[in-house]
Design an enzyme around this catalytic site. Structure first.
Site, PDB file in Angstrom:
ATOM      1  N   LYS A  80      -3.407 -44.254 -13.246  1.00 49.15           N
ATOM      2  CA  LYS A  80      -2.111 -43.347 -12.680  1.00 49.15           C
ATOM      3  C   LYS A  80      -1.995 -42.543 -13.497  1.00 49.15           C
ATOM      4  CE  LYS A  80       2.377 -42.337 -11.493  1.00 49.15           C
ATOM      5  NZ  LYS A  80       3.579 -42.721 -11.353  1.00 49.15           N
ATOM      6  N   ALA A 172       7.610 -41.384  -6.393  1.00 46.68           N
ATOM      7  CA  ALA A 172       8.898 -41.205  -7.310  1.00 46.68           C
ATOM      8  C   ALA A 172       9.922 -40.896  -6.221  1.00 46.68           C
ATOM      9  CB  ALA A 172       8.628 -40.272  -8.330  1.00 46.68           C
ATOM     10  N   GLY A 173      11.204 -41.211  -6.753  1.00 51.45           N
ATOM     11  CA  GLY A 173      12.404 -40.793  -6.197  1.00 51.45           C
ATOM     12  C   GLY A 173      13.102 -41.360  -5.001  1.00 51.45           C
ATOM     13  N   THR A 195      12.196 -47.868  -9.398  1.00 55.13           N
ATOM     14  CA  THR A 195      13.841 -47.921  -9.442  1.00 55.13           C
ATOM     15  C   THR A 195      14.465 -48.487  -8.065  1.00 55.13           C
ATOM     16  OG1 THR A 195      13.679 -45.698 -11.161  1.00 55.13           O
ATOM     17  CG2 THR A 195      15.696 -46.532 -10.024  1.00 55.13           C
TER      18      THR A 195
HETATM   19  C1  LIG Z   1       6.104 -46.806 -10.785  1.00 55.57           C
HETATM   20  C2  LIG Z   1       5.915 -45.320 -11.379  1.00 55.57           C
HETATM   21  O1  LIG Z   1       4.706 -45.163 -11.802  1.00 55.57           O
HETATM   22  C3  LIG Z   1       6.820 -44.695 -11.421  1.00 55.57           C
HETATM   23  O2  LIG Z   1       6.594 -43.603 -12.396  1.00 55.57           O
HETATM   24  C4  LIG Z   1       7.055 -44.021 -10.255  1.00 55.57           C
HETATM   25  O3  LIG Z   1       6.991 -42.707 -10.285  1.00 55.57           O
HETATM   26  C5  LIG Z   1       8.237 -44.568  -9.601  1.00 55.57           C
HETATM   27  O4  LIG Z   1       9.597 -43.682  -9.718  1.00 55.57           O
HETATM   28  P1  LIG Z   1      10.759 -44.321  -8.881  1.00 55.57           P
HETATM   29  O5  LIG Z   1      11.255 -45.365  -9.978  1.00 55.57           O
HETATM   30  O6  LIG Z   1      11.629 -43.366  -8.884  1.00 55.57           O
HETATM   31  O7  LIG Z   1      10.414 -45.071  -7.853  1.00 55.57           O
END
Ligand SMILES: CC(=O)[C@@H](O)[C@H](O)COP(=O)(O)O
Length: 240
Positions: A80, A172-173, A195
């Site tokens: 990643k 993300a987000g 998160t």
């Molecule tokens: C799990 C990972 O690789 C994070 O960098 C991803 O981008 C998740 O982002 P959130 O924590 O906002 O779900």
């Protein structure tokens, strides 16, 4: 799933199992090098594939070095690719990201790039040979959901129509289950989140909700939603 942010390994384990994830990121620059059964041992015991993450890298050179070290350490070509512009926004640096992607593809890596919700950059990453594109919904850790659904839909359409259709992963987000369902309804092939689950009051329950949301969003996408109408339409046709 991501593994960052969980209160302890037991909470993380229950969340990973509840989520049904088959691939989970491990931030190589933040890996606990100390002894003891760390995240990698947990993933191996659960039969979940580790996806090395170049989280924390600010330049293409740092990301390429981190990916190569991860390949040596974990024996996988998957990576990643995160190349972050600054610590406040954690947004991708598009110039360094594309540079790193080109170098890593040339070096035989299967590159999954964390990118902006920018259809032009997404197309350039596909053209560079990336194995997927992973646009953000909103900045990492904000829980603001999908700020530009139309951009995500454009990335899905452009990728599908390109000479190299690759999976689109909303990365993300995401803050709650309905946003994961929306990502799938927009045509994404998967979501990557951390998160929303690891910092939820009840991570295991939120992980279950996310699994069900992804399943339902995927089904809804395939079920062919009704077109949006400007004026009302009686659900039962008038009797002649
Ligand atoms: C799990 C990972 O690789 C994070 O960098 C991803 O981008 C998740 O982002 P959130 O924590 O906002 O779900």
């Amino acid at each position: 799933m991501g593994t960052g942010g969980a209160a302890n390994m037991s909470v993380l384990e229950r969340a990973l199992v509840a989520s049904g994830t088959a691939l989970t990121t491990v931030a190589m620059r933040r890996l606990d090098a100390g002894g003891g059964p760390g995240v990698l041992a947990l993933l191996e015991r659960l039969g979940i594939e580790a996806l090395p993450n170049t989280a924390g890298c600010r330049t293409a050179a740092e990301a390429v070095l981190t990916a190569r070290m991860a390949r040596e350490a974990l024996g996988t070509d998957l990576v990643k690719l995160e190349v972050i512009a600054d610590d406040r926004t954690l947004l991708p640096d598009p110039i360094e990201l594309l540079d790193a992607a080109e170098q890593l593809v040339d070096d035989g890596f299967t590159v999954l790039p964390y990118t902006n919700d920018d259809p032009v950059l997404a197309s350039k990453l596909v053209d560079a040979g990336c194995a997927a594109v992973m646009p953000l919904g909103s900045p990492i850790g904000t829980g603001l959901g999908i700020r530009n659904p139309h951009n995500i839909a454009m990335i899905v359409a452009a990728t599908a129509e390109s000479g190299r259709p690759v999976p689109v992963v909303l990365d993300a987000g995401i803050g709650t289950a309905s946003e994961a369902a929306l990502a799938m309804e927009l045509g994404c092939d998967a979501v990557l989140l951390a998160t929303a689950v690891t910092r939820a009051s009840d991570p295991e329950a939120m992980a279950t909700a996310m699994r069900l949301a992804v399943e339902s969003g995927r089904l809804a996408r395939g079920a062919g939603r009704i077109p949006r109408r400007y004026w009302a339409q009686a659900s039962s046709p008038a009797v002649e």
